[in-house]
Design an enzyme around this catalytic site. Structure first.
Site, PDB file in Angstrom:
ATOM      1  N   HIS A   1       0.873  -1.183   0.000  1.00 14.06           N
ATOM      2  CA  HIS A   1       0.000   0.000   0.000  1.00 14.06           C
ATOM      3  C   HIS A   1       0.910   1.234   0.000  1.00 14.06           C
ATOM      4  CE1 HIS A   1      -3.461   2.421   0.577  1.00 14.06           C
ATOM      5  NE2 HIS A   1      -3.743   2.189   1.840  1.00 14.06           N
TER       6      HIS A   1
ATOM      7  N   HIS B   1      -2.260  -2.213 -10.338  1.00 10.22           N
ATOM      8  CA  HIS B   1      -3.206  -1.574  -9.437  1.00 10.22           C
ATOM      9  C   HIS B   1      -4.489  -2.395  -9.396  1.00 10.22           C
ATOM     10  CE1 HIS B   1      -5.949   1.393  -7.741  1.00 10.22           C
ATOM     11  NE2 HIS B   1      -4.863   1.782  -7.100  1.00 10.22           N
TER      12      HIS B   1
ATOM     13  N   ASP C   1       3.053   5.337  -7.297  1.00 13.35           N
ATOM     14  CA  ASP C   1       4.295   5.192  -6.546  1.00 13.35           C
ATOM     15  C   ASP C   1       5.514   5.010  -7.429  1.00 13.35           C
ATOM     16  OD1 ASP C   1       3.363   5.536  -3.963  1.00 13.35           O
ATOM     17  OD2 ASP C   1       2.451   3.557  -4.032  1.00 13.35           O
TER      18      ASP C   1
HETATM   19  C1  LIG Z   1      -1.104  -2.838  -6.190  1.00  9.47           C
HETATM   20  C2  LIG Z   1      -1.265  -4.351  -6.092  1.00  9.47           C
HETATM   21  C3  LIG Z   1      -1.133  -4.794  -4.630  1.00  9.47           C
HETATM   22  C4  LIG Z   1      -2.648  -4.729  -6.590  1.00  9.47           C
HETATM   23  O1  LIG Z   1      -2.746  -6.123  -6.478  1.00  9.47           O
HETATM   24  P1  LIG Z   1      -4.010  -6.874  -7.008  1.00  9.47           P
HETATM   25  O2  LIG Z   1      -5.200  -6.085  -6.728  1.00  9.47           O
HETATM   26  O3  LIG Z   1      -3.927  -8.278  -6.532  1.00  9.47           O
HETATM   27  O4  LIG Z   1      -3.770  -6.734  -8.560  1.00  9.47           O
HETATM   28  P2  LIG Z   1      -4.369  -7.619  -9.698  1.00  9.47           P
HETATM   29  O5  LIG Z   1      -5.648  -8.224  -9.323  1.00  9.47           O
HETATM   30  O6  LIG Z   1      -4.356  -6.787 -10.916  1.00  9.47           O
HETATM   31  O7  LIG Z   1      -3.228  -8.710  -9.830  1.00  9.47           O
HETATM   32  C5  LIG Z   1      -3.271  -9.783 -10.712  1.00  9.47           C
HETATM   33  C6  LIG Z   1      -2.122 -10.705 -10.410  1.00  9.47           C
HETATM   34  O8  LIG Z   1      -0.903 -10.046 -10.765  1.00  9.47           O
HETATM   35  C7  LIG Z   1      -0.031  -9.986  -9.658  1.00  9.47           C
HETATM   36  N1  LIG Z   1       0.623  -8.682  -9.669  1.00  9.47           N
HETATM   37  C8  LIG Z   1       0.026  -7.482  -9.716  1.00  9.47           C
HETATM   38  N2  LIG Z   1       0.948  -6.514  -9.698  1.00  9.47           N
HETATM   39  C9  LIG Z   1       2.148  -7.110  -9.628  1.00  9.47           C
HETATM   40  C10 LIG Z   1       3.476  -6.632  -9.569  1.00  9.47           C
HETATM   41  N3  LIG Z   1       3.730  -5.334  -9.553  1.00  9.47           N
HETATM   42  N4  LIG Z   1       4.481  -7.516  -9.514  1.00  9.47           N
HETATM   43  C11 LIG Z   1       4.230  -8.848  -9.519  1.00  9.47           C
HETATM   44  N5  LIG Z   1       2.975  -9.373  -9.549  1.00  9.47           N
HETATM   45  C12 LIG Z   1       1.951  -8.499  -9.617  1.00  9.47           C
HETATM   46  C13 LIG Z   1      -0.946 -10.092  -8.453  1.00  9.47           C
HETATM   47  O9  LIG Z   1      -0.245 -10.571  -7.322  1.00  9.47           O
HETATM   48  C14 LIG Z   1      -1.999 -11.045  -8.934  1.00  9.47           C
HETATM   49  O10 LIG Z   1      -1.464 -12.349  -8.844  1.00  9.47           O
HETATM   50  P3  LIG Z   1      -2.394 -13.647  -8.491  1.00  9.47           P
HETATM   51  O11 LIG Z   1      -3.345 -13.751  -9.628  1.00  9.47           O
HETATM   52  O12 LIG Z   1      -1.373 -14.745  -8.444  1.00  9.47           O
HETATM   53  O13 LIG Z   1      -3.050 -13.357  -7.176  1.00  9.47           O
HETATM   54  C15 LIG Z   1      -0.231  -5.070  -6.985  1.00  9.47           C
HETATM   55  O14 LIG Z   1      -0.342  -4.592  -8.294  1.00  9.47           O
HETATM   56  C16 LIG Z   1       1.164  -4.923  -6.450  1.00  9.47           C
HETATM   57  O15 LIG Z   1       1.569  -5.664  -5.574  1.00  9.47           O
HETATM   58  N6  LIG Z   1       1.932  -3.947  -7.003  1.00  9.47           N
HETATM   59  C17 LIG Z   1       3.252  -3.678  -6.465  1.00  9.47           C
HETATM   60  C18 LIG Z   1       3.158  -2.878  -5.189  1.00  9.47           C
HETATM   61  C19 LIG Z   1       2.715  -1.478  -5.462  1.00  9.47           C
HETATM   62  O16 LIG Z   1       3.230  -0.816  -6.349  1.00  9.47           O
HETATM   63  N7  LIG Z   1       1.780  -0.977  -4.654  1.00  9.47           N
HETATM   64  C20 LIG Z   1       1.310   0.402  -4.758  1.00  9.47           C
HETATM   65  C21 LIG Z   1      -0.122   0.468  -5.091  1.00  9.47           C
HETATM   66  S1  LIG Z   1      -0.637   2.127  -5.397  1.00  9.47           S
END
Ligand SMILES: CC(C)(COP(=O)(O)OP(=O)(O)OC[C@H]1O[C@@H](n2cnc3c(N)ncnc32)[C@H](O)[C@@H]1OP(=O)(O)O)[C@@H](O)C(=O)NCCC(=O)NCCS
Length: 466
Positions: free
Chosen positions: A290, A341, A402
């Site tokens: 987050h 996201h 971010d």
């Molecule tokens: C933001 C975040 C937590 C959203 O996660 P989410 O809601 O689960 O996103 P999605 O549903 O689009 O993800 C689909 C898949 O891709 C993966 N994924 C998404 N972003 C990813 C990333 N940056 N790196 C690796 N894997 C990622 C998820 O873990 C999910 O995997 P799963 O199907 O095995 O559970 C995720 O994109 C993330 O961890 N990003 C990196 C951290 C970050 O930048 N956070 C700031 C947010 S503003």
């Protein structure tokens, strides 16, 4: 208990016994805390409160913020769209353009809009500014007795402690009437930057022997300028203040479903006090998935800058990013921070706004090489992620806010320790707006979902039989 605690046996090898105990208990977690993925499917549990297409489960209604990243089509599939962030019905991109055209800082206007539901008139904005300016100053005993003695090294945790300390200083802390909620909210919005700046200065003094600089907030400055003043003295340029103001506007609110805002809605629904509720949200925001992602991105980029020999080589960057996704490099968590996201697909409007300003700032600071490198990492990360996950993720991905925020804060000359606290300084406005809404809608109920126990029943066995 004397029959149970064999003191001598344990104390003879105290350190080893401590270690063995922790190891044994931790080992048990592997089994007792693991819940097989298939069970979630069997019981139709929406993991992470997500539907099977990854969209969030609808758990509430709000009149505050709205986040749009796709359109649900008649056949149930999602059509990716350019992201939109709406505060109280107003598109944030337009809000930002309005302030930039009017050549004034917009965070105060944004806070007024989020808290009250309406854009302020010139006179209302001026009154609001004066009110906040007066609340910014911390009582001298609070700085001397609460902040300076703190031994913390994490500003988010120090912020939590200090918010809780404000509870003790509020004679009417548990009153949840509308007027009192408003008073407490404005007090927190005004004081967060001062607390963060002083906590940082105090930490640098006590842990790193730096000169202790406690600068009084200046009433004539905007929130962004004031923060730079309290952190760096007069050493900031107008562009630095403008970019920080933009960062504060775009981080202020993100709908009711983001982790920290949902947290404050959950805690507020129990009727607890403002300080306890805000503290719970700070704890959530700190997490690397987050608000803590801005630090993780910066660390990941520093890592890439070191590992990549040729900053123009997409092949080299691809290779390392692939290793990161395979959990073989960087923090081995398998995440490319700053990418992806929960809602945004084609673009995150906050990242678009911040990237444009990052470019301007990079020109001012003569750091276009780094900007171009980040731009290339962003494009490459999206490509590598797509190739790596193939059909297992259908969603269109984009860089999130971010990805550029850490770089921007670094160019402004702000230390990593305050990156996530800056998010809190801004988001406290959204949290307060949601807390006020949670406590005031007519059909409110305590938030209390269900968990199915899948451990089964076990036979109790007396101690001597185990
Ligand atoms: C933001 C975040 C937590 C959203 O996660 P989410 O809601 O689960 O996103 P999605 O549903 O689009 O993800 C689909 C898949 O891709 C993966 N994924 C998404 N972003 C990813 C990333 N940056 N790196 C690796 N894997 C990622 C998820 O873990 C999910 O995997 P799963 O199907 O095995 O559970 C995720 O994109 C993330 O961890 N990003 C990196 C951290 C970050 O930048 N956070 C700031 C947010 S503003």
């Amino acid at each position: 208990l004397t029959g149970i605690i064999a003191g001598e046996r344990y104390m003879e090898n105290r350190t080893e016994n401590h270690e063995r105990l922790i190891q044994k208990l931790s080992e048990s977690i592997k089994v007792t805390s693991n819940i097989e993925k298939e069970l979630f499917d069997e019981y139709k549990v929406k993991r992470g409160l997500r539907n099977s297409d990854h969209t969030g489960v609808l758990v509430g209604l709000t009149k505050i913020g709205s986040v749009l990243g796709y359109v649900k089509k008649d056949d149930g599939t999602l059509e990716p769209i350019d992201g939109k962030l709406i505060y109280r019905g107003i598109n944030v991109t337009e809000l930002v353009e309005g302030c930039q055209k009017g050549e004034y800082h917009g965070f105060e206007e944004t806070a007024y809009l989020l808290i009250s539901g309406k854009l302020p008139t010139r006179e209302e904005l001026s009154d609001f500014h004066h009110y906040l300016a007066e609340q910014r100053k911390l009582p001298s005993f609070f700085t001397k007795q609460m902040i300076l003695p703190l031994r913390g090294k994490n500003i988010m945790n120090m912020l939590s402690t200090l918010v809780m300390a404000l509870y003790n200083d509020d004679d009417n802390a548990d009153d949840t009437s509308r007027e009192n909620l408003m008073k407490q909210s404005l007090n927190l919005i005004a004081k967060f930057p001062t607390i963060v700046a002083y906590a940082y200065q105090s930490m640098m003094h006590s842990h790193y022997d730096k000169t202790l600089a406690i600068r009084h907030p200046m009433p004539e400055l905007s929130t962004a300028e004031n923060f730079l003043w309290m952190m760096k003295g007069e050493k900031y340029t107008p562009l630095e203040a403008d970019v920080l103001d933009l960062a504060l506007i775009i981080h202020a609110e993100h709908g009711g479903g983001n982790n920290s805002t949902f947290t404050i809605r959950v805690t507020s629904s129990s009727g607890t006090d403002t300080y306890s509720a805000i503290t719970s949200a700070i704890g959530s925001l700190k997490g690397p998935l987050h608000g803590g992602a801005n630090i993780a991105v910066q660390q990941m980029l520093e890592y890439l800058k070191k590992e990549v020999n040729n900053w123009k080589s997409q092949e080299e960057v691809s290779e390392i990013l692939l290793k990161i996704l395979k959990k073989e490099a960087f923090d081995k968590a398998g995440k490319i921070y700053g990418i992806g996201h929960a809602i945004y697909t084609k673009s995150d409007p906050r990242a678009v706004l911040l990237k444009a300003k990052a470019r301007e700032l990079a020109i001012e600071k003569d750091r276009m090489d780094e900007f171009n490198f980040l731009d290339m990492v962003e494009r490459t990360a999206l490509k590598v992620f797509k190739e790596f996950r193939g059909n297992s993720v259908h969603k269109t991905m984009c860089a999130n806010v971010d990805f550029y925020s850490g770089f921007v804060y670094n160019m402004i000359g702000l230390p990593q320790e305050v990156y996530t606290p800056l998010f809190a300084i801004s988001r406290v406005t959204g949290w307060c707006a949601h807390r006020i809404e949670e406590l005031n809608f007519s059909s409110k109920r305590i938030i209390r979902p269900a968990y199915k126990n899948v451990y089964g029943q076990k036979q109790y066995m007396p101690l001597e039989d185990r």
